[in-house]
Design a protein around this motif. Structure first.
Motif, PDB file in Angstrom:
ATOM      1  N   TYR A  89     -16.253  15.402  91.900  1.00 18.68           N
ATOM      2  CA  TYR A  89     -17.263  15.240  90.844  1.00 18.68           C
ATOM      3  C   TYR A  89     -16.985  13.947  90.094  1.00 18.68           C
ATOM      4  O   TYR A  89     -15.979  13.271  90.335  1.00 18.68           O
ATOM      5  CB  TYR A  89     -17.210  16.417  89.871  1.00 18.68           C
ATOM      6  CG  TYR A  89     -17.731  17.719  90.417  1.00 18.68           C
ATOM      7  CD1 TYR A  89     -19.077  18.062  90.296  1.00 18.68           C
ATOM      8  CD2 TYR A  89     -16.883  18.627  91.058  1.00 18.68           C
ATOM      9  CE1 TYR A  89     -19.564  19.269  90.791  1.00 18.68           C
ATOM     10  CE2 TYR A  89     -17.357  19.830  91.556  1.00 18.68           C
ATOM     11  CZ  TYR A  89     -18.700  20.142  91.416  1.00 18.68           C
ATOM     12  OH  TYR A  89     -19.172  21.336  91.912  1.00 18.68           O
ATOM     13  N   GLY A  90     -17.869  13.614  89.154  1.00 20.60           N
ATOM     14  CA  GLY A  90     -17.693  12.420  88.351  1.00 20.60           C
ATOM     15  C   GLY A  90     -18.814  11.428  88.586  1.00 20.60           C
ATOM     16  O   GLY A  90     -19.562  11.528  89.565  1.00 20.60           O
ATOM     17  N   PRO A  91     -18.964  10.459  87.700  1.00 21.41           N
ATOM     18  CA  PRO A  91     -20.093   9.531  87.775  1.00 21.41           C
ATOM     19  C   PRO A  91     -20.076   8.679  89.032  1.00 21.41           C
ATOM     20  O   PRO A  91     -19.027   8.277  89.516  1.00 21.41           O
ATOM     21  CB  PRO A  91     -19.929   8.674  86.511  1.00 21.41           C
ATOM     22  CG  PRO A  91     -18.479   8.791  86.159  1.00 21.41           C
ATOM     23  CD  PRO A  91     -18.070  10.170  86.557  1.00 21.41           C
ATOM     24  N   SER A  92     -21.271   8.394  89.531  1.00 17.86           N
ATOM     25  CA  SER A  92     -21.437   7.530  90.692  1.00 17.86           C
ATOM     26  C   SER A  92     -21.770   6.115  90.229  1.00 17.86           C
ATOM     27  O   SER A  92     -22.281   5.915  89.130  1.00 17.86           O
ATOM     28  CB  SER A  92     -22.577   8.071  91.568  1.00 17.86           C
ATOM     29  OG  SER A  92     -22.927   7.149  92.575  1.00 17.86           O
ATOM     30  N   LEU A  93     -21.497   5.145  91.073  1.00 21.71           N
ATOM     31  CA  LEU A  93     -21.813   3.756  90.767  1.00 21.71           C
ATOM     32  C   LEU A  93     -23.199   3.355  91.241  1.00 21.71           C
ATOM     33  O   LEU A  93     -23.625   2.223  91.071  1.00 21.71           O
ATOM     34  CB  LEU A  93     -20.758   2.833  91.386  1.00 21.71           C
ATOM     35  CG  LEU A  93     -19.367   2.939  90.749  1.00 21.71           C
ATOM     36  CD1 LEU A  93     -18.358   2.121  91.532  1.00 21.71           C
ATOM     37  CD2 LEU A  93     -19.406   2.486  89.295  1.00 21.71           C
ATOM     38  N   ALA A 128     -10.476   7.671  94.218  1.00 19.75           N
ATOM     39  CA  ALA A 128     -10.465   6.247  94.565  1.00 19.75           C
ATOM     40  C   ALA A 128      -9.117   5.607  94.246  1.00 19.75           C
ATOM     41  O   ALA A 128      -8.570   4.831  95.045  1.00 19.75           O
ATOM     42  CB  ALA A 128     -11.592   5.529  93.818  1.00 19.75           C
ATOM     43  N   ARG A 129      -8.560   5.911  93.061  1.00 16.86           N
ATOM     44  CA  ARG A 129      -7.252   5.371  92.698  1.00 16.86           C
ATOM     45  C   ARG A 129      -6.189   5.801  93.705  1.00 16.86           C
ATOM     46  O   ARG A 129      -5.283   5.036  94.053  1.00 16.86           O
ATOM     47  CB  ARG A 129      -6.858   5.838  91.302  1.00 16.86           C
ATOM     48  CG  ARG A 129      -7.564   5.135  90.160  1.00 16.86           C
ATOM     49  CD  ARG A 129      -7.139   3.699  90.045  1.00 16.86           C
ATOM     50  NE  ARG A 129      -7.694   3.076  88.851  1.00 16.86           N
ATOM     51  CZ  ARG A 129      -7.759   1.767  88.669  1.00 16.86           C
ATOM     52  NH1 ARG A 129      -7.321   0.944  89.592  1.00 16.86           N
ATOM     53  NH2 ARG A 129      -8.280   1.267  87.561  1.00 16.86           N
ATOM     54  N   ALA A 130      -6.295   7.035  94.170  1.00 14.68           N
ATOM     55  CA  ALA A 130      -5.315   7.537  95.134  1.00 14.68           C
ATOM     56  C   ALA A 130      -5.337   6.706  96.409  1.00 14.68           C
ATOM     57  O   ALA A 130      -4.288   6.432  97.013  1.00 14.68           O
ATOM     58  CB  ALA A 130      -5.579   8.999  95.448  1.00 14.68           C
ATOM     59  N   HIS A 131      -6.522   6.292  96.843  1.00 10.69           N
ATOM     60  CA  HIS A 131      -6.619   5.446  98.035  1.00 10.69           C
ATOM     61  C   HIS A 131      -5.888   4.116  97.823  1.00 10.69           C
ATOM     62  O   HIS A 131      -5.181   3.635  98.722  1.00 10.69           O
ATOM     63  CB  HIS A 131      -8.088   5.169  98.370  1.00 10.69           C
ATOM     64  CG  HIS A 131      -8.791   6.291  99.053  1.00 10.69           C
ATOM     65  ND1 HIS A 131      -9.184   7.442  98.409  1.00 10.69           N
ATOM     66  CD2 HIS A 131      -9.162   6.443 100.357  1.00 10.69           C
ATOM     67  CE1 HIS A 131      -9.782   8.247  99.267  1.00 10.69           C
ATOM     68  NE2 HIS A 131      -9.777   7.669 100.460  1.00 10.69           N
ATOM     69  N   ILE A 164     -17.396   7.818  97.068  1.00 12.76           N
ATOM     70  CA  ILE A 164     -15.984   7.495  96.821  1.00 12.76           C
ATOM     71  C   ILE A 164     -15.722   6.014  97.093  1.00 12.76           C
ATOM     72  O   ILE A 164     -15.022   5.346  96.337  1.00 12.76           O
ATOM     73  CB  ILE A 164     -15.069   8.373  97.692  1.00 12.76           C
ATOM     74  CG1 ILE A 164     -15.209   9.851  97.305  1.00 12.76           C
ATOM     75  CG2 ILE A 164     -13.601   7.938  97.564  1.00 12.76           C
ATOM     76  CD1 ILE A 164     -14.517  10.812  98.258  1.00 12.76           C
ATOM     77  N   ALA A 165     -16.310   5.489  98.160  1.00  8.53           N
ATOM     78  CA  ALA A 165     -16.039   4.105  98.566  1.00  8.53           C
ATOM     79  C   ALA A 165     -16.421   3.106  97.484  1.00  8.53           C
ATOM     80  O   ALA A 165     -15.743   2.088  97.301  1.00  8.53           O
ATOM     81  CB  ALA A 165     -16.785   3.792  99.855  1.00  8.53           C
ATOM     82  N   GLY A 166     -17.497   3.372  96.746  1.00  2.49           N
ATOM     83  CA  GLY A 166     -17.914   2.449  95.693  1.00  2.49           C
ATOM     84  C   GLY A 166     -16.835   2.229  94.656  1.00  2.49           C
ATOM     85  O   GLY A 166     -16.554   1.091  94.252  1.00  2.49           O
ATOM     86  N   TRP A 167     -16.204   3.309  94.226  1.00  9.28           N
ATOM     87  CA  TRP A 167     -15.122   3.198  93.239  1.00  9.28           C
ATOM     88  C   TRP A 167     -13.897   2.521  93.846  1.00  9.28           C
ATOM     89  O   TRP A 167     -13.220   1.726  93.191  1.00  9.28           O
ATOM     90  CB  TRP A 167     -14.757   4.581  92.693  1.00  9.28           C
ATOM     91  CG  TRP A 167     -15.730   5.090  91.686  1.00  9.28           C
ATOM     92  CD1 TRP A 167     -16.706   6.030  91.869  1.00  9.28           C
ATOM     93  CD2 TRP A 167     -15.824   4.681  90.312  1.00  9.28           C
ATOM     94  NE1 TRP A 167     -17.398   6.237  90.705  1.00  9.28           N
ATOM     95  CE2 TRP A 167     -16.874   5.419  89.729  1.00  9.28           C
ATOM     96  CE3 TRP A 167     -15.126   3.768  89.529  1.00  9.28           C
ATOM     97  CZ2 TRP A 167     -17.250   5.268  88.392  1.00  9.28           C
ATOM     98  CZ3 TRP A 167     -15.488   3.609  88.194  1.00  9.28           C
ATOM     99  CH2 TRP A 167     -16.539   4.353  87.640  1.00  9.28           C
ATOM    100  N   ILE A 168     -13.596   2.808  95.121  1.00 11.55           N
ATOM    101  CA  ILE A 168     -12.467   2.144  95.782  1.00 11.55           C
ATOM    102  C   ILE A 168     -12.682   0.635  95.772  1.00 11.55           C
ATOM    103  O   ILE A 168     -11.789  -0.146  95.414  1.00 11.55           O
ATOM    104  CB  ILE A 168     -12.310   2.640  97.229  1.00 11.55           C
ATOM    105  CG1 ILE A 168     -11.885   4.111  97.273  1.00 11.55           C
ATOM    106  CG2 ILE A 168     -11.293   1.778  97.985  1.00 11.55           C
ATOM    107  CD1 ILE A 168     -11.860   4.705  98.668  1.00 11.55           C
ATOM    108  N   CYS A 181      -8.469  -8.345  95.375  1.00 12.83           N
ATOM    109  CA  CYS A 181      -8.438  -8.247  96.833  1.00 12.83           C
ATOM    110  C   CYS A 181      -9.697  -8.860  97.462  1.00 12.83           C
ATOM    111  O   CYS A 181     -10.753  -8.942  96.838  1.00 12.83           O
ATOM    112  CB  CYS A 181      -8.348  -6.786  97.269  1.00 12.83           C
ATOM    113  SG  CYS A 181      -6.814  -5.954  96.824  1.00 12.83           S
ATOM    114  N   THR A 182      -9.561  -9.249  98.712  1.00 16.03           N
ATOM    115  CA  THR A 182     -10.723  -9.564  99.537  1.00 16.03           C
ATOM    116  C   THR A 182     -11.113  -8.281 100.260  1.00 16.03           C
ATOM    117  O   THR A 182     -10.279  -7.683 100.951  1.00 16.03           O
ATOM    118  CB  THR A 182     -10.409 -10.669 100.564  1.00 16.03           C
ATOM    119  OG1 THR A 182     -10.089 -11.873  99.854  1.00 16.03           O
ATOM    120  CG2 THR A 182     -11.593 -10.911 101.478  1.00 16.03           C
ATOM    121  N   VAL A 183     -12.348  -7.843 100.077  1.00 16.18           N
ATOM    122  CA  VAL A 183     -12.799  -6.572 100.637  1.00 16.18           C
ATOM    123  C   VAL A 183     -13.831  -6.824 101.728  1.00 16.18           C
ATOM    124  O   VAL A 183     -14.869  -7.457 101.482  1.00 16.18           O
ATOM    125  CB  VAL A 183     -13.412  -5.664  99.540  1.00 16.18           C
ATOM    126  CG1 VAL A 183     -13.895  -4.352 100.155  1.00 16.18           C
ATOM    127  CG2 VAL A 183     -12.397  -5.395  98.433  1.00 16.18           C
TER     128      VAL A 183
END
Length: 358
Positions: free
Chosen positions: A203-207, A245-248, A23-27, A36-38
């Motif tokens: 579910y869904g594709p991973s990065l 990820a979008r929700a975050h 999940i973090a990768g998509w975020i 943003c600076t991440v």
């Protein structure tokens, strides 16, 4: 889809824990796209398999990525990474469903103490104004049969998992106690607020090819024939990783965001998932075509899969579940069709040679 347009978003500095996660990768990708600076924490910033995809996405984005070393159980490990951040997204948490001998050490202690360590650093960092916590519907309920205690037969954000323990559904228990600790610590102060994201099965594709999850394992088993004889009548909620990820991001930057948010695009049985895959990929793969009677699952399931107990089968197989996702929609989440999610996820599994093309 689900675009964030809050003023000043691109000037924000955001800490994302567990940055190498699914999940973090998509975020991180969405945050970098917004400028943003991440500040991204991982256990080993020099491990290419964990951070290579993050460095690559940062090269072609308007945002800035900074990597930090941090471990959930090391007190103060997140202090340096948090300096100057106004948002903290805590996604790091162990997700292990089998292969451990001590559930408390493998799951509960890292989830609980990790959350406590991160939030103690938040308390010591005056720039942080909001924390977004990656929780789970596992903190909403423990077993499918729990829904029979609810008159509406629908799980909402008002419900808490009260049936899991360190000995029964320890992963669900770990997510529950970690979220409860987060709310306890938030309510003990007034500077920063807390928003939680409670996704169903993701579910869904991973990065990255390095991602592992129970959802990936389920699709691999469906595709390689291990479930060709049939699947249990097991129903669960599903959601695309990109919506999670979008929700975050929405939860971080919408001023009015508050409380818990169930993320669920729909409820499906395992056979319905197999039907979606068979409809898209045809008969090239031995997707299951039938449900195994519950009595047979109870009798023989644990013999084929030691991670599945008869107690779990008794409390989950044959029970439908339903979730109210209205709060996530009010947040701004727009759900894509589940068919798209499963098609893209299984295609990636094929591309990564986790299931051989026939």
């Amino acid at each position: 889809m689900n675009q964030v347009t809050q003023p000043g978003l691109g000037r924000s500095t955001v800490l994302v824990t567990g940055a190498s996660g699914y999940i973090a990768g998509w975020i991180i990708q969405y945050l970098l796209e917004e400028g943003c600076t991440v500040h991204a924490t991982v256990r080993d910033p020099n491990k290419a398999s964990s951070v290579g995809h993050l460095l690559k996405m940062a090269e072609n984005s308007p945002g800035t990525l900074k990597l930090f070393k941090a471990d959930l159980l090391d007190k103060g490990a997140f202090t340096a990474a948090m300096e100057g951040c106004d948002i903290v997204m805590h996604t790091a948490s162990p997700f292990v469903l089998e292969g451990f001998t001590d559930a408390n050490e493998a799951l509960v202690r890292p989830a609980l103490e990790g959350t406590r360590n991160v939030l103690e650093s938040v308390n010591a960092c005056p720039s942080v104004r909001r924390v977004v916590l990656t929780s789970s519907v596992a903190a909403i309920y423990g077993d499918n049969c729990d829904i029979e205690k609810i008159p509406s037969r629908t799980f909402t954000e008002d419900h808490w998992n009260t049936t899991s323990t360190v000995d029964h559904n320890p992963y669900q228990f770990s997510k529950t106690v970690a979220e409860q600790e987060a709310w306890k610590m938030q309510q003990a102060q007034s500077r920063w607020d807390l928003v939680t994201i409670n996704p169903a099965m993701v579910y869904g594709p991973s990065l990255t090819k390095g991602s592992q999850s129970a959802s990936i394992d389920t699709l691999v088993k469906m595709g390689d024939g291990r479930l060709r004889t049939g699947v249990p009548k097991l129903t669960y909620g599903v959601v695309d990783v990109r919506e999670v990820a979008r929700a975050h991001v929405l939860a971080a930057f919408k001023p009015e965001a508050s409380g818990r948010h169930i993320l669920n695009a729909g409820e499906l049985t395992m056979l319905q998932i197999a039907k979606i895959l068979r409809g898209k990929f045809g008969k090239r793969y031995p997707f299951p075509t039938m449900e195994v009677p519950t009595f047979a699952v109870w009798a023989f399931g644990p013999l084929f899969d030691r991670s599945v107990s008869r107690d779990f089968i008794k409390k989950n197989v044959g029970y439908p579940v339903h979730f109210d996702n209205n709060r996530s929609k009010a947040l701004g989440v727009r759900y894509r069709p589940v068919e798209e999610t499963f098609t893209e996820h299984f295609q990636q599994i094929l591309d990564d040679w986790l299931v051989k093309t026939r």
